[in-house]
Structures are given as structure tokens and as C-alpha cells.
Design a protein around this motif. Structure first.
Motif, short mmCIF file in Angstrom:
data_model
loop_
_atom_site.label_atom_id
_atom_site.label_comp_id
_atom_site.label_asym_id
_atom_site.label_seq_id
_atom_site.Cartn_x
_atom_site.Cartn_y
_atom_site.Cartn_z
N SER A 87 0.88 -1.16 -0.15
CA SER A 87 0.05 0.11 -0.18
C SER A 87 0.60 1.16 -0.12
CB SER A 87 -1.00 -0.03 1.38
OG SER A 87 -0.18 -0.17 2.38
N ASP A 88 2.16 1.17 0.12
CA ASP A 88 2.89 2.16 -0.12
C ASP A 88 3.99 2.20 -1.24
OD1 ASP A 88 4.87 4.56 0.37
OD2 ASP A 88 5.11 3.68 2.46
N LEU A 89 3.42 3.21 -2.40
CA LEU A 89 4.01 3.39 -3.57
C LEU A 89 5.49 4.02 -3.41
CD1 LEU A 89 1.39 4.54 -6.27
CD2 LEU A 89 2.55 2.19 -6.29
N GLY A 90 5.40 4.83 -2.55
CA GLY A 90 7.00 5.24 -2.39
C GLY A 90 7.87 4.40 -1.98
N LYS A 91 7.51 3.54 -1.07
CA LYS A 91 8.73 2.51 -0.72
C LYS A 91 8.75 1.34 -1.86
CE LYS A 91 8.47 3.16 4.13
NZ LYS A 91 8.17 2.27 5.66
N PRO A 141 9.75 5.96 -12.13
CA PRO A 141 10.05 5.16 -11.10
C PRO A 141 8.68 4.98 -10.05
CG PRO A 141 11.92 6.79 -10.87
CD PRO A 141 10.86 7.22 -11.64
N LEU A 142 7.64 6.01 -10.05
CA LEU A 142 6.59 5.67 -9.74
C LEU A 142 5.41 4.92 -10.46
CD1 LEU A 142 5.40 9.15 -8.09
CD2 LEU A 142 5.34 6.83 -6.71
N ASP A 143 5.62 5.22 -12.03
CA ASP A 143 4.77 4.22 -12.73
C ASP A 143 5.26 2.83 -12.78
OD1 ASP A 143 3.63 6.40 -14.24
OD2 ASP A 143 5.33 7.09 -15.12
#
Length: 461
Positions: free
Chosen positions: A331-335, A359-361
Motif C-alpha cells: 500500500s506504499d508506492l513510495g517504498k 519510478p512511480l509508474d
């Protein structure tokens, strides 16, 4: 000299905050960071505190605080090593004996040392000797137990563990010399030498955590250190000039340490501070706040990503470990940005039609890929929830990672759960031991890892 003490303080202060910012929810990082920060405070007090004999008890307590914290680090590491890694926040770790050892530290050693420390700080000299003896014996015992532990896994983990044990032995020796009052070297030099021991310990802990997370460490840690040194030099340098011109007055020395502490804290705690300001400034715009948090987490996680992952060369156990870690960050896209799994060929295929993919994609596609794999574990019975054996893998990862229920956490109170999740929460809490859930999650991660790994072929990134 004040300059030696300032450097020792700055390094300990930076590394302590750095470990806490990595993830303060992890007991090992929390205890290690607390030990380093306690030592930093001890350096300040030794430098600017009164030289009266009545204050010696306070100095003894401050020297013992890092040893108490690091005893907890070694005890916790031994408990977690039986699962092959640091584990997740709040997850089950270690066997019953090592779990009892961790409880012994929290509910036995710490309260006893707290009572004795109060007596020592109040000027009762025998209490200081008792505190020192108890702390050193506990530290050595915890290190010996850690050194005898088997199952450390790869060479990287064994090397980091060896670094911890060496640093712990050096720290124990230095602390013993300080506590018994042997004037082998000047007291300031001895306190500064302890900083070297604690740096070895702190770097070892950071290396273990980075390995367990599947992350790189050197570039991100070096960046944090360089920025901290720069900011400390700019702000602390002004106080240093005043000391050179006016002499080592207590007020100026205190100002020097305060400027260094504030400068380093502002840099290392930049992310949490921005999050706190966002909660106030954007209280009426939760979507904006969440978007900023996600982007900030991704920026902080990006330097931790391994540049050469070599997914195709990883063994099954290592690939399963990375998969389990990615699931824990579902549930944490950043990590997820720092996960080596964002280099999977399947993600390249998914992004093939896009002109640019950041990177987020890639993290978004990894999350979707994990979600599909989790859905594939669900039995085709037409029901939303079941408790039979065929449901255990799906239940253990879907409700824990996707639905976000935490059945064993007294701090997590969810009022937004749907009826199915509430039913699952009740079942986990009443029928499934925490250790059993942990084993089911490991088994499910292996199944998902095998699916992801099957698409690698001979591709090596």
C-alpha cells in the motif's frame, strides 16, 4: 579538546537520527538510534556539565544508557535472526525462547536499570557501580548469544553481523574503562573513541536493515552524511569562530553543540518535518497532502534502489525474501520505488506502450502485478471468505496487505472495514496465532515469487 567532542557528538547525533528516520517503527532501528542519541547527550554533558563530584553519578548513567539500548539491539537481532531477517513491524519474530529474551530486556533489565540509575544520579555511589556491572554483563551476554546464533543467511548478513559484534566488543571495552575510572587516556579522548565503536554498530545495523529491505545503502547514507556535515559546518562554524575569538566559555560551547544539533536535525528530519507542516497547511486538502507524501517518499526511497539488481541470478530464497518485502509495502508506492522487483521484465512489457515511465509508474505496475498474483491465490469457490486450509495463503496476504487489517495490534482500530474484512479480522484474532500467520505469509510469498520468477527466463538486468 572541544573540537574533538563536537565531531564525536555530530557523528553520533546524525547516525542516531538517520537510523530513526529509516523506520522508527522497527524495534532494532529505534533502539540503535536511541543508543546513539544517548551517547551524543553524554558527550555534551561531559563537556559543559559541572565538574563537581556530585555530578559523577549523572555521567555514569549517561555512559550506561547507550549500553542498555544496544543490549536491546542484540537481543532483538537474535530473536529476529531465527526468521532469517528483520521481519516486519509488529510481526512475529524468533522462537519462544528468543521472544522471552526480548521481553526480559523490556520488562526486566530496563526497569531495574532505571531504578538503579535514579539512585546513581542522586549521588549513591554503590548504585553507580552496580549499574555499570549489570549493564556491561548484559551487553556481553547479549553479544555472545548473538554470535552463537545460526541461520544468518547470506554472506552480506553475516558480514554485517560480524561488524556489529566487533563494534559491540570495542564499545563494551571502552565503556568499561570509563566506568571503572581507568585513566589510560584522557576522558575526552576516551568518549570520542567510543564514537568510533558506535559508528561501527550503527553502520552495521543500517546495513542489515538495507539488506532485509532489498535496498542499497552507500549512496543514500553518504548523501545524508555530506549534507549533514555541510549544514553543521555552516551553522556550527559561526559558534566555532566565536570560541576561537573569545575562548572556550561554557555558553559558547553550548551554543556550538546546539547549532550542530539543530543543523543536522533539520536535514535528517526534513521529510517528517515537511509532513507535519503539510498536515497543518493542507488540513482541508487531504488528497493534496497524500499526493505530496507519496512523491516525497518516492524521492527519499529512490537513492536506496539497487542500480544493478541482477534478478535473474537470484536464488529462490532471496527472490522470495524480496517478494515478501514488496508485499509488506503493497500500500506504499513510495517504498515500492526502492524494490528491486520494479525491474521485472513483466513490468517492462506493461509499460511498453508508454512514451516515458518513471519510478512511480514502475512501482504502480509492480503493485498491480502483486495484486493479480494475490488474487490468483483465492480459491474458486464463489465465496468472499473462507477458513479452510485452501484459503490460508490468500487470507494471510490479502487481508493483511491489501485490506490492511492488523489483528494483533492494539494500536490499530479500523472503523471503515467492510463486513468480509471484519469477519476475517475476528477469525485471525481468535483462531490464528501470530506465528502461524507469519508462516502462512512466507509460504504465500514463495508461491507469488515463483510466479514472478517464471517470467524472468534468461533475462538479466
Amino acid at each position: 579538546m572541544v573540537w574533538v567532542s563536537a565531531v564525536a557528538f555530530g557523528v553520533a547525533w546524525w547516525l542516531g537520527l538517520y537510523l530513526l528516520v529509516r523506520d522508527a517503527r522497527k524495534p532494532v532501528l529505534r533502539r540503535a538510534g536511541a543508543g546513539l542519541l544517548a551517547y551524543a547527550v553524554a558527550v555534551i554533558v561531559d563537556r559543559v556539565g559541572p565538574g563537581d563530584a556530585w555530578f559523577d553519578g549523572v555521567r555514569v548513567v549517561l555512559v550506561c544508557l547507550p549500553a542498555i539500548a544496544w543490549t536491546g539491539v542484540f537481543v532483538r537481532l537474535r530473536a529476529e535472526s531465527s526468521t532469517g531477517g528483520a521481519g516486519e513491524t509488529g510481526g512475529a519474530g524468533g522462537d519462544e525462547r528468543t521472544t522471552r529474551a526480548d521481553q526480559w530486556w523490556r520488562w526486566g533489565l530496563v526497569p531495574v536499570c532505571a531504578v538503579v540509575a535514579l539512585l546513581a544520579a542522586a549521588g549513591v555511589k554503590p548504585a553507580g557501580y552496580v549499574l555499570g556491572a549489570v549493564v556491561i554483563l548484559a551487553l556481553v551476554g547479549a553479544m555472545l548469544a548473538l554470535g552463537q546464533q545460526r541461520g544468518w543467511g547470506s554472506g552480506a548478513r553475516r558480514s554485517a553481523t560480524g561488524l556489529l559484534i566487533v563494534g559491540g566488543l570495542m564499545f563494551g571495552l571502552s565503556a568499561t574503562l570509563i566506568l571503572v575510572g581507568l585513566n589510560v587516556v584522557p576522558r575526552t579522548a576516551m568518549l570520542s573513541a567510543v564514537a568510533v565503536d558506535l559508528v561501527l554498530l550503527g553502520v552495521g545495523i543500517a546495513a542489515l536493515d538495507a539488506f532485509d529491505e532489498g535496498e542499497a545503502l552507500r549512496a543514500e547514507m553518504m548523501r545524508s552524511l555530506l549534507v549533514s556535515v555541510g549544514t553543521a559546518a555552516v551553522f556550527g562554524g559561526q559558534a566555532a569562530i566565536a570560541i576561537v575569538l573569545a575562548g572556550e566559555r561554557t555558553a559558547l560551547v553550548a551554543l556550538l553543540f546546539g547549532a550542530i544539533a539543530a543543523a543536522i536535525a533539520m536535514q535528517v528530519l526534513n521529510g517528517p518535518l515537511q509532513a507535519s507542516v503539510d498536515r497543518l497547511a493542507f488540513a482541508s486538502a487531504p488528497e493534496l497532502r497524500e499526493a505530496r507524501t507519496e512523491l516525497r517518499t518516492a524521492v527519499e526511497a529512490l537513492p536506496r534502489k539497487e542500480t544493478d539488481t541482477g534478478l535473474a541470478t537470484l536464488g529462490e530464497d532471496e527472490f522470495a525474501r524480496l517478494t515478501r518485502r514488496a508485499l509488506s509495502h503493497y500500500s506504499d508506492l513510495g517504498k515500492l520505488v526502492s524494490s528491486p522487483l520494479i525491474d521485472l521484465p513483466a513490468i517492462d512489457v506493461r509499460l511498453a506502450g508508454r512514451e516515458s515511465a518513471g519510478p512511480l509508474d514502475r512501482a504502480t505496475e509492480l503493485k498491480a502485478l502483486l495484486g493479480e498474483s494475490i488474487s490468483g491465490l483465492k480459491p474458486r469457490t464463489g465465496e468472499e471468505f473462507g477458513t479452510s486450509e485452501e484459503w490460508r495463503h490468500y487470507n494471510s496476504v490479502y487481508f493483511y496487505y491489501v485490506a490492511g487489517i492488523r489483528p494483533y495490534s492494539v494500536r490499530t482500530k479500523r472503523t471503515d472495514l467492510d463486513p468480509v474484512s471484519r469477519k476475517a479480522l475476528s477469525w485471525f484474532a481468535d483462531q490464528v496465532p501470530e506465528r502461524t500467520l507469519h508462516n502462512w505469509q512466507n509460504a504465500a510469498a514463495r508461491i507469488i515469487a515463483a510466479q514472478l520468477r517464471s517470467g524472468l527466463g534468461s533475462v538479466s538486468r
